[in-house]
Design an enzyme around this catalytic site. Structure first.
Site, mmCIF file in Angstrom:
data_model
loop_
_atom_site.group_PDB
_atom_site.id
_atom_site.type_symbol
_atom_site.label_atom_id
_atom_site.label_comp_id
_atom_site.label_asym_id
_atom_site.label_seq_id
_atom_site.Cartn_x
_atom_site.Cartn_y
_atom_site.Cartn_z
ATOM 1 N N GLU A 51 3.660 -5.791 7.184
ATOM 2 C CA GLU A 51 2.786 -4.670 7.819
ATOM 3 C C GLU A 51 3.186 -4.625 9.358
ATOM 4 O OE1 GLU A 51 2.214 -6.953 5.534
ATOM 5 O OE2 GLU A 51 0.511 -6.106 4.214
ATOM 6 N N ALA B 289 0.820 -1.128 -0.047
ATOM 7 C CA ALA B 289 -0.005 0.130 0.139
ATOM 8 C C ALA B 289 0.974 1.209 -0.026
ATOM 9 C CB ALA B 289 -0.866 0.027 1.446
ATOM 10 N N GLY C 23 0.485 -5.240 0.524
ATOM 11 C CA GLY C 23 -0.402 -5.155 -0.316
ATOM 12 C C GLY C 23 0.052 -5.721 -1.560
HETATM 13 C C1 3H9 Z 1 0.397 -2.614 3.437
HETATM 14 O O1 3H9 Z 1 0.857 -2.962 2.208
HETATM 15 C C2 3H9 Z 1 -1.007 -2.677 3.739
HETATM 16 C C3 3H9 Z 1 -1.746 -3.730 3.129
HETATM 17 O O2 3H9 Z 1 -1.665 -4.932 3.726
HETATM 18 C C4 3H9 Z 1 -3.074 -2.957 3.218
HETATM 19 C C5 3H9 Z 1 -3.499 -2.233 2.403
HETATM 20 C C6 3H9 Z 1 -5.196 -2.083 2.410
HETATM 21 N N1 3H9 Z 1 4.662 3.522 0.123
HETATM 22 O O3 3H9 Z 1 13.340 2.210 1.069
HETATM 23 P P1 3H9 Z 1 13.730 3.082 -0.181
HETATM 24 C C7 3H9 Z 1 9.265 5.042 -1.087
HETATM 25 S S1 3H9 Z 1 1.640 -1.593 4.126
HETATM 26 C C8 3H9 Z 1 5.103 4.949 -0.259
HETATM 27 O O4 3H9 Z 1 14.642 3.971 -0.289
HETATM 28 P P2 3H9 Z 1 14.883 0.592 -1.435
HETATM 29 C C9 3H9 Z 1 10.455 5.587 0.138
HETATM 30 O O5 3H9 Z 1 10.005 6.424 0.896
HETATM 31 C C10 3H9 Z 1 3.211 -1.435 3.170
HETATM 32 N N2 3H9 Z 1 6.322 5.066 -0.533
HETATM 33 O O6 3H9 Z 1 14.484 2.164 -1.456
HETATM 34 C C11 3H9 Z 1 11.375 6.163 -0.856
HETATM 35 O O7 3H9 Z 1 10.911 7.306 -1.005
HETATM 36 P P3 3H9 Z 1 12.152 8.653 -1.450
HETATM 37 C C12 3H9 Z 1 3.774 -2.760 3.180
HETATM 38 C C13 3H9 Z 1 7.245 4.048 -0.563
HETATM 39 O O8 3H9 Z 1 15.239 0.051 -2.677
HETATM 40 C C14 3H9 Z 1 11.401 5.248 -1.963
HETATM 41 O O9 3H9 Z 1 10.183 4.615 -2.125
HETATM 42 N N3 3H9 Z 1 4.921 -2.574 2.564
HETATM 43 C C15 3H9 Z 1 6.808 2.549 -0.052
HETATM 44 O O10 3H9 Z 1 16.158 0.511 -0.395
HETATM 45 C C16 3H9 Z 1 12.400 4.295 -2.295
HETATM 46 O O11 3H9 Z 1 12.360 3.434 -0.933
HETATM 47 C C17 3H9 Z 1 6.361 -2.224 3.083
HETATM 48 O O12 3H9 Z 1 6.245 -2.045 4.278
HETATM 49 C C18 3H9 Z 1 5.495 2.639 0.129
HETATM 50 N N4 3H9 Z 1 5.045 1.109 0.298
HETATM 51 O O13 3H9 Z 1 13.964 -0.633 -0.647
HETATM 52 C C19 3H9 Z 1 7.555 -2.165 2.161
HETATM 53 N N5 3H9 Z 1 7.787 1.748 -0.107
HETATM 54 O O14 3H9 Z 1 12.874 8.279 -2.452
HETATM 55 C C20 3H9 Z 1 8.151 -0.879 2.609
HETATM 56 C C21 3H9 Z 1 8.852 2.596 -0.276
HETATM 57 O O15 3H9 Z 1 10.890 9.737 -1.633
HETATM 58 N N6 3H9 Z 1 9.216 -0.512 1.448
HETATM 59 N N7 3H9 Z 1 8.593 3.831 -0.564
HETATM 60 O O16 3H9 Z 1 12.721 8.730 -0.068
HETATM 61 C C22 3H9 Z 1 10.350 -1.174 1.586
HETATM 62 O O17 3H9 Z 1 10.548 -2.014 2.477
HETATM 63 C C23 3H9 Z 1 11.571 -0.774 0.756
HETATM 64 O O18 3H9 Z 1 11.132 0.521 0.307
HETATM 65 C C24 3H9 Z 1 11.829 -1.542 -0.418
HETATM 66 C C25 3H9 Z 1 12.667 -0.789 -1.404
HETATM 67 C C26 3H9 Z 1 12.411 -2.895 -0.196
HETATM 68 C C27 3H9 Z 1 10.332 -1.858 -1.435
#
Ligand code: 3H9
Length: 653
Positions: free
Chosen positions: A124, A62, A101
């Protein structure tokens, strides 16, 4: 720009999500996916759908920026229900990461294929929530409940091989992911109407001991609610029909999304990513980090060398003489071996890391290293000598860093001809494990040195926070301030075990006194003695720690410190209580009982006021940076967001 596109290619439709940087499922993507379902309903001749993503990854979940706000339609569960209930098969083609998500979306599809390097997970709980779009209901219909529990409650992603072994994905692609996904989709189309995951039975398997899991998560979570809620959601799935479990999961998700814990974890998620922005703005090329020099092979130097070796670079480590260099090489080898034993790295990777280390005792050999980090004894005279020697042998463009935790980097920089190439790189012990790196910007530190600090943090996958020069930079300065206040509380009536219990109850892994006993009381004692002459006579000063040190109680290593370790575990010691009471009397303080709440509110107040002073002096760039330091380097419970976040939240309510 359209974030979701549909291409019809004969019997196949390809739905592509393109929402950089991580294809998060924001409102536009959700609406786009629903529109794709509607468009495909009228498409003649289409027999199957492949869902894929543009860019470096599948969907990372999400859009975290939307969480905690009123959900905007279409909501994800409805979109997934539309996909899952489709009359023709959808196959998710996963590359990069499918998280939260994103994995729920993949699970709503009727088949899943992933590249060998893909990672899949439901993180999450690390954001203080649980999956909110069917993750806890569909997952146990694809993998045994015993596999689902750690995935959902721990939040750690698994690799593609594990995902296939447990049943989370059907296939691994070793060639052209899209072509293989299309072939798979057509195969499924040939098998008749697809069965939605939610309509399947739970996967049979070993029964789950729910009570044991609850006890484990309660202990591990240190007060965090989300892992326990995730377990409860899975328990619902085990007991309820899918539709009811889905409704219960959604209600839990919405309640948790609005919780202070989720707000705190979201804040720290973005704060960690914003940390070090000043470094990334440095308009200069960093030094090449293929080979890094390290001076000093004690615990810290060996840890720093290990971190760099494990990240794939070469290290040349210099010690004062050949026997010390050999001992340092052994220390590094032992640390690498321990990482291998813990399963962090494979045997070949450990062998390769060891092979990238050279040691010696001649500074001249460091000249080939574009970055040198010194980690010698924490004493100004010793460190100044190191910098003068480096100044004599290093090429002009080399960057020189000190790993000091307290000393004045400006004074060290003044030892050299070009102070613009000097910076502080304050690692935390064990340096190959701890995620924090304080990058200390001295008055003259130049852009290239800062860019090099940023590049090193990236190489080592650490969170870099910029700090200005002051006694203790950000973290140690705050710790020194609250440690001092804890000793005042001892004078006023508290006992070490009460302060530690209050901190642990709040969520710290360890209290301040158990921590001091572990790291040893002597270094802080030496610092206090060094400052004694300049301390104003009117300043309040507690003598308790000095008295312990004078009695030879230097912590665990001497069997006694704030606690007694004769039994093998930390036990309160009447001798310590006697010293405390004597010091209370000497200071003329009357003693009274402290509750855990009083102890924690004093500790938090001191952290916040010292943090505020650090901000006002420009030592830290933002309150978020202070929180990142405290959470990643000082054991502040992550689910509380950090002292500055807590202060702000309290002021807002
Ligand atoms: C969910 O899914 C709830 C659902 O179950 C239910 C829904 C109804 N959203 O980490 P990085 C941004 S909860 C918005 O530096 P990497 C981050 O802020 C979600 N923004 O890159 C950054 O922005 P900026 C569950 C996001 O390559 C840029 O993307 N998912 C999101 O080192 C790059 O990120 C998670 O918890 C997001 N979901 O790592 C996953 N994710 O460039 C969270 C990232 O402006 N994300 N951004 O600073 C991660 O773990 C890592 O970002 C990922 C990439 C491994 C994907």
């Amino acid at each position: 720009m359209t974030t979701v596109t549909v291409d019809i290619l004969g019997p196949l439709a390809r739905v592509t999500i393109d929402n950089p940087p991580v294809n998060a499922l924001g409102q536009e993507v959700r609406a786009g996916l629903l529109a794709a379902c509607h468009a495909l309903a009228g498409a003649e001749g289409v027999r199957a759908v492949v869902l894929t993503c543009a860019g470096r990854s599948f969907v990372a979940g999400a859009d975290i920026r939307e969480l905690g706000k009123t959900p905007v339609d279409p909501c994800l569960p409805d979109v997934l229900a539309a996909i899952e209930g489709w009359r023709l098969p959808w196959v998710a083609a996963v590359h990069g990461t499918a998280l939260g998500g994103g994995l729920e979306l993949a699970m709503a599809c009727h088949g899943r294929i992933a590249t060998a390097a893909a990672r899949l997970g439901l993180p999450e709980v690390t954001l203080g929530i649980i999956p909110g779009a069917g993750g806890t209901v569909r997952l146990p219909r694809l993998v045994p409940m015993a596999e689902a529990v750690p995935l959902v409650t721990g939040g750690k992603p698994v690799d593609a091989a594990t995902a296939q072994r447990i049943g989370l994905i059907d296939r691994i692609s070793h060639g052209d992911l899209i072509a293989e996904a299309e072939a798979f989709a057509l195969e499924l189309a040939g098998q008749g109407a697809p069965v939605p995951a939610r309509a399947r039975d739970l996967v049979a398997g070993e029964p789950v001991d729910w009570a044991a899991w609850e006890a484990r998560l309660r202990k591990r979570g240190r007060g965090a609610a989300a892992p326990l809620e995730a377990l409860a959601a899975l328990c619902d799935t085990a007991a309820l029909p899918a539709a009811e479990a889905l409704a219960a999961e959604r209600a839990r998700f919405l309640r948790l999304s609005a919780s202070p814990e989720a707000a705190a974890l979201r804040n720290i998620f973005f704060a960690e990513r914003r940390a070090g922005e000043a470094l990334r703005r440095a308009q200069a090329d960093p030094a090449d980090l293929a080979q890094v020099g390290v001076i000093g092979g004690g615990t810290m130097g060996a840890g720093i060398a290990t971190a760099i070796l494990l990240a794939g670079s070469r290290v040349h480590l210099v010690e004062r003489d050949a026997p010390a260099a050999t001992a340092a090489a052994q220390r590094v080898a032992d640390t690498i071996m321990a990482s291998q034993a813990r399963g962090v790295i494979s045997q070949p990777a450990a062998d390769a890391a060891r092979g990238r280390l050279t040691v010696g005792s001649d500074y001249v050999d460091l000249a080939r290293c574009p970055l040198v980090i010194e980690a010698v004894f924490e004493e100004m005279g010793v460190k100044r000598e190191v910098f003068s020697k480096l100044d004599a042998v290093m090429p002009a463009e080399a960057v020189l860093a000190t790993n000091t935790s307290y000393l004045d980097v400006n004074v060290l920089a003044a030892t050299t001809r070009d102070p613009s190439r000097i910076l502080g790189l304050h690692f935390f012990s064990p340096a190959h494990v701890m995620k924090l790196l304080e990058v200390v910007r001295a008055d003259a530190t130049g852009a290239r040195a800062l860019a090099t600090g940023a590049a090193l943090a990236k190489l080592l996958r650490k969170v870099a926070v910029v700090a200005g020069v002051c006694d203790g930079f950000i973290g140690n300065r705050i710790m020194a301030a609250y440690r001092r206040d804890c000793e005042f509380m001892l004078e006023e009536g508290a006992l070490p075990q009460e302060i530690d219990a209050a901190m642990e109850g709040f969520g710290f892994a360890m209290g301040i006194y158990a921590t001091q006993d572990m790291s040893g009381l002597d270094i802080a004692w030496a610092q206090r003695k060094a400052r004694a002459a300049s301390r104003p006579a009117t300043e309040r000063y507690a003598h308790i720690a000095d008295r312990l040190c004078e009695a030879g109680r230097l912590g665990r290593k001497t069997g006694k410190g704030w606690y007694d370790y004769a039994s093998g575990t930390a036990q309160p010691d009447p001798q310590v209580q006697q010293i405390i009471e004597e010091e209370s009397a000497r200071a003329g303080r009357s003693r009274h009982r402290f509750t855990a709440e009083e102890i924690m509110s004093r500790i938090l107040a001191i952290m916040q006021s010292e943090g505020q002073a650090i901000l006002e002096e420009g030592i830290a760039q933002s309150a978020d940076d202070i929180d990142v330091v405290m959470v990643t380097g000082y054991g502040f419970p992550r689910h509380r967001g950090g002292p500055m976040f807590m202060g702000r939240s309290r002021a807002e309510t």
